[in-house]
Design an enzyme around this catalytic site. Structure first.
Site, PDB file in Angstrom:
ATOM      1  N   HIS A 128       0.851  -1.189   0.000  1.00 22.53           N
ATOM      2  CA  HIS A 128       0.000   0.000   0.000  1.00 22.53           C
ATOM      3  C   HIS A 128       0.885   1.236   0.000  1.00 22.53           C
ATOM      4  O   HIS A 128       1.832   1.322   0.790  1.00 22.53           O
ATOM      5  CB  HIS A 128      -0.879   0.036   1.261  1.00 22.53           C
ATOM      6  CG  HIS A 128      -2.050  -0.890   1.209  1.00 22.53           C
ATOM      7  ND1 HIS A 128      -3.286  -0.487   0.746  1.00 22.53           N
ATOM      8  CD2 HIS A 128      -2.179  -2.189   1.544  1.00 22.53           C
ATOM      9  CE1 HIS A 128      -4.125  -1.512   0.812  1.00 22.53           C
ATOM     10  NE2 HIS A 128      -3.488  -2.563   1.289  1.00 22.53           N
TER      11      HIS A 128
HETATM   12 ZN   LIG Z   1      -4.365  -4.476   1.328  1.00 23.47          ZN
END
Ligand SMILES: [Zn+2]
Ligand SMILES: [Zn+2]
Length: 147
Positions: A128
């Site tokens: 992320h």
């Molecule tokens: Zn994730």
């Protein structure tokens, strides 16, 4: 043919072990994106022979991108202490940094993180990459998100 289970919490232990690492796994949404299968409509922000990058469908921040390896690796625990895997992870981080520097140069903070098992949303390794500020999401507390 036996269908491999890609979503972390649903599969039996055996299916999970079988899909820890593979060139690709049928039914894995991230493999579909990485292989650019015709059913996948996700547009890629970046692609090379190792990784692809795209926008998180549920952004948590001003910019929220995911970087995934094209090879199906289920979690950070499936990575090995090899030069190849080290290079792969550094490459994922570098691609993420470059994209955020390009798209959110004035952001107050850039954050990068992998999920630690068993807190996987999708059972295909993904980094992320967030450029703050966070977007308020009442359904997902930020603290839980960053497991
Ligand atoms: Zn994730
Ligand atoms: Zn996959």
């Amino acid at each position: 043919m036996k269908k491999s289970v890609c979503f972390g919490l649903g599969g039996s232990r055996f299916a999970k072990r079988m899909s820890e690492r593979a060139p690709m796994v049928d039914g894995c949404v991230f493999c579909d994106i990485a292989r650019r299968t015709p059913t996948s409509t996700t547009s890629l922000l970046y692609a090379d022979d190792k990784v692809v990058a795209f926008r998180d469908i549920n952004p948590s921040a001003f910019r929220h991108y995911l970087i995934i390896p094209i090879e199906h690796i289920s979690t950070v625990k499936s990575l090995q202490r090899t030069e190849d895997d080290y290079q792969l992870v550094s490459h994922m981080v570098k691609v993420g940094k470059d994209l955020l520097n390009r798209d959110a140069p004035n952001s107050e903070e850039h954050r990068f993180g992998f999920h630690q098992p068993p807190f996987n949303s999708v059972d295909h390794l993904h980094l992320h990459c967030l450029a703050l500020p966070f977007v308020p999401r009442p359904d997902v507390p930020i603290a839980d998100f960053w497991h």
